[in-house]
Design a protein around this motif. Structure first.
Motif, mmCIF file in Angstrom:
data_model
loop_
_atom_site.group_PDB
_atom_site.id
_atom_site.type_symbol
_atom_site.label_atom_id
_atom_site.label_comp_id
_atom_site.label_asym_id
_atom_site.label_seq_id
_atom_site.Cartn_x
_atom_site.Cartn_y
_atom_site.Cartn_z
ATOM 1 N N GLU A 162 28.329 -38.945 -14.872
ATOM 2 C CA GLU A 162 27.996 -39.960 -13.879
ATOM 3 C C GLU A 162 29.202 -40.511 -13.126
ATOM 4 N N ASP A 163 30.394 -40.434 -13.717
ATOM 5 C CA ASP A 163 31.591 -40.930 -13.036
ATOM 6 C C ASP A 163 32.563 -39.794 -12.700
ATOM 7 N N GLU A 164 32.010 -38.603 -12.458
ATOM 8 C CA GLU A 164 32.850 -37.417 -12.258
ATOM 9 C C GLU A 164 33.755 -37.500 -11.030
ATOM 10 N N VAL A 165 33.324 -38.160 -9.978
ATOM 11 C CA VAL A 165 34.148 -38.247 -8.762
ATOM 12 C C VAL A 165 35.413 -39.056 -9.041
ATOM 13 N N VAL A 166 35.246 -40.210 -9.655
ATOM 14 C CA VAL A 166 36.402 -41.057 -9.988
ATOM 15 C C VAL A 166 37.265 -40.368 -11.043
ATOM 16 N N ALA A 189 37.620 -37.146 -11.482
ATOM 17 C CA ALA A 189 38.338 -36.043 -10.834
ATOM 18 C C ALA A 189 39.565 -36.559 -10.086
ATOM 19 N N GLU A 190 39.437 -37.719 -9.464
ATOM 20 C CA GLU A 190 40.588 -38.315 -8.769
ATOM 21 C C GLU A 190 41.688 -38.663 -9.768
ATOM 22 N N ALA A 191 41.302 -39.168 -10.934
ATOM 23 C CA ALA A 191 42.285 -39.512 -11.963
ATOM 24 C C ALA A 191 42.983 -38.258 -12.490
ATOM 25 N N ILE A 192 42.244 -37.165 -12.630
ATOM 26 C CA ILE A 192 42.839 -35.897 -13.082
ATOM 27 C C ILE A 192 43.825 -35.383 -12.036
ATOM 28 N N ASP A 193 43.457 -35.479 -10.747
ATOM 29 C CA ASP A 193 44.385 -35.080 -9.677
ATOM 30 C C ASP A 193 45.679 -35.875 -9.770
ATOM 31 N N THR A 194 45.557 -37.179 -9.946
ATOM 32 C CA THR A 194 46.731 -38.041 -10.058
ATOM 33 C C THR A 194 47.573 -37.651 -11.266
ATOM 34 N N GLY A 230 54.087 -22.351 -17.951
ATOM 35 C CA GLY A 230 54.434 -22.583 -16.559
ATOM 36 C C GLY A 230 54.061 -21.393 -15.695
ATOM 37 N N GLY A 231 53.535 -21.665 -14.521
ATOM 38 C CA GLY A 231 53.133 -20.616 -13.589
ATOM 39 C C GLY A 231 51.684 -20.190 -13.732
ATOM 40 N N GLU A 232 51.019 -20.617 -14.802
ATOM 41 C CA GLU A 232 49.627 -20.227 -15.010
ATOM 42 C C GLU A 232 48.687 -21.179 -14.279
ATOM 43 N N THR A 233 47.511 -20.674 -13.958
ATOM 44 C CA THR A 233 46.482 -21.469 -13.301
ATOM 45 C C THR A 233 45.428 -21.859 -14.318
ATOM 46 N N ILE A 234 45.056 -23.132 -14.285
ATOM 47 C CA ILE A 234 43.989 -23.635 -15.143
ATOM 48 C C ILE A 234 42.938 -24.298 -14.256
ATOM 49 N N ALA A 235 41.770 -24.518 -14.819
ATOM 50 C CA ALA A 235 40.730 -25.282 -14.135
ATOM 51 C C ALA A 235 40.276 -26.396 -15.062
ATOM 52 N N VAL A 236 40.025 -27.556 -14.489
ATOM 53 C CA VAL A 236 39.450 -28.670 -15.231
ATOM 54 C C VAL A 236 38.054 -28.881 -14.667
ATOM 55 N N LEU A 237 37.065 -28.855 -15.551
ATOM 56 C CA LEU A 237 35.672 -29.033 -15.177
ATOM 57 C C LEU A 237 35.239 -30.425 -15.625
ATOM 58 N N ILE A 238 34.713 -31.210 -14.705
ATOM 59 C CA ILE A 238 34.328 -32.585 -14.986
ATOM 60 C C ILE A 238 32.849 -32.731 -14.666
ATOM 61 N N ASP A 239 32.089 -33.268 -15.629
ATOM 62 C CA ASP A 239 30.651 -33.387 -15.443
ATOM 63 C C ASP A 239 30.167 -34.721 -16.003
ATOM 64 N N LYS A 241 39.410 -40.255 -22.091
ATOM 65 C CA LYS A 241 38.633 -41.225 -22.870
ATOM 66 C C LYS A 241 38.245 -42.457 -22.058
ATOM 67 N N ASN A 242 38.809 -42.605 -20.858
ATOM 68 C CA ASN A 242 38.477 -43.729 -19.989
ATOM 69 C C ASN A 242 37.198 -43.498 -19.189
ATOM 70 N N TYR A 243 36.591 -42.317 -19.309
ATOM 71 C CA TYR A 243 35.443 -41.951 -18.485
ATOM 72 C C TYR A 243 34.281 -41.484 -19.347
ATOM 73 N N LYS A 244 33.078 -41.647 -18.799
ATOM 74 C CA LYS A 244 31.872 -41.196 -19.493
ATOM 75 C C LYS A 244 31.654 -39.696 -19.316
ATOM 76 N N SER A 245 32.215 -39.122 -18.286
ATOM 77 C CA SER A 245 32.060 -37.688 -18.011
ATOM 78 C C SER A 245 32.672 -36.843 -19.118
ATOM 79 N N THR A 246 32.213 -35.609 -19.197
ATOM 80 C CA THR A 246 32.830 -34.649 -20.114
ATOM 81 C C THR A 246 33.857 -33.841 -19.333
ATOM 82 N N PHE A 247 34.905 -33.441 -20.026
ATOM 83 C CA PHE A 247 36.003 -32.691 -19.431
ATOM 84 C C PHE A 247 36.197 -31.405 -20.217
ATOM 85 N N ASP A 248 36.234 -30.295 -19.503
ATOM 86 C CA ASP A 248 36.552 -29.009 -20.108
ATOM 87 C C ASP A 248 37.758 -28.437 -19.398
ATOM 88 N N LEU A 249 38.533 -27.647 -20.116
ATOM 89 C CA LEU A 249 39.699 -26.985 -19.558
ATOM 90 C C LEU A 249 39.478 -25.488 -19.689
#
Length: 90
Positions: free
Chosen positions: A68-72, A74-79, A57-66, A27-35
């Motif tokens: 204007e602020d997707e780079v920042v 994505a860094e927050a999601i990594d953190t 646990g042990g499963e792989t997921i992907a987070v899709l970020i789209d 909710k801190n970002y304008k981008s949309t997030f999908d899992l």
């Protein structure tokens, strides 16, 4: 659009507490997030959506970020996943 993959290392998977924190973060970002898990994709805006994925646990997921602020965002999601003891795969 940025796509990030994570292996969920927590044996409990993604349960209510991390799901709520993840929603709050997005909710801190304008981008949309999908899992995405396997062939199912949901919007990261609802606890019910996240819990319905049944991420264990042990499963792989992907987070899709789209947006204007997707780079920042994505860094927050990594953190977020790093701090929860999850491992960044790609």
């Amino acid at each position: 659009m940025i796509s990030k993959e994570y292996i969920i290392m927590d044996s409990q998977g993604i349960h209510a507490r991390p799901a709520a924190s993840l929603i709050k973060l997005t909710k801190n970002y304008k981008s949309t997030f999908d899992l995405k898990k396997d062939d199912k994709t949901i919007r990261l805006n609802s606890m019910l959506n996240i819990l319905s994925m049944g991420i264990k646990g042990g499963e792989t997921i992907a987070v899709l970020i789209d947006g204007e602020d997707e780079v920042v965002a994505a860094e927050a999601i990594d953190t977020f996943f790093t701090e929860l003891g999850k491992m960044i795969k790609n």
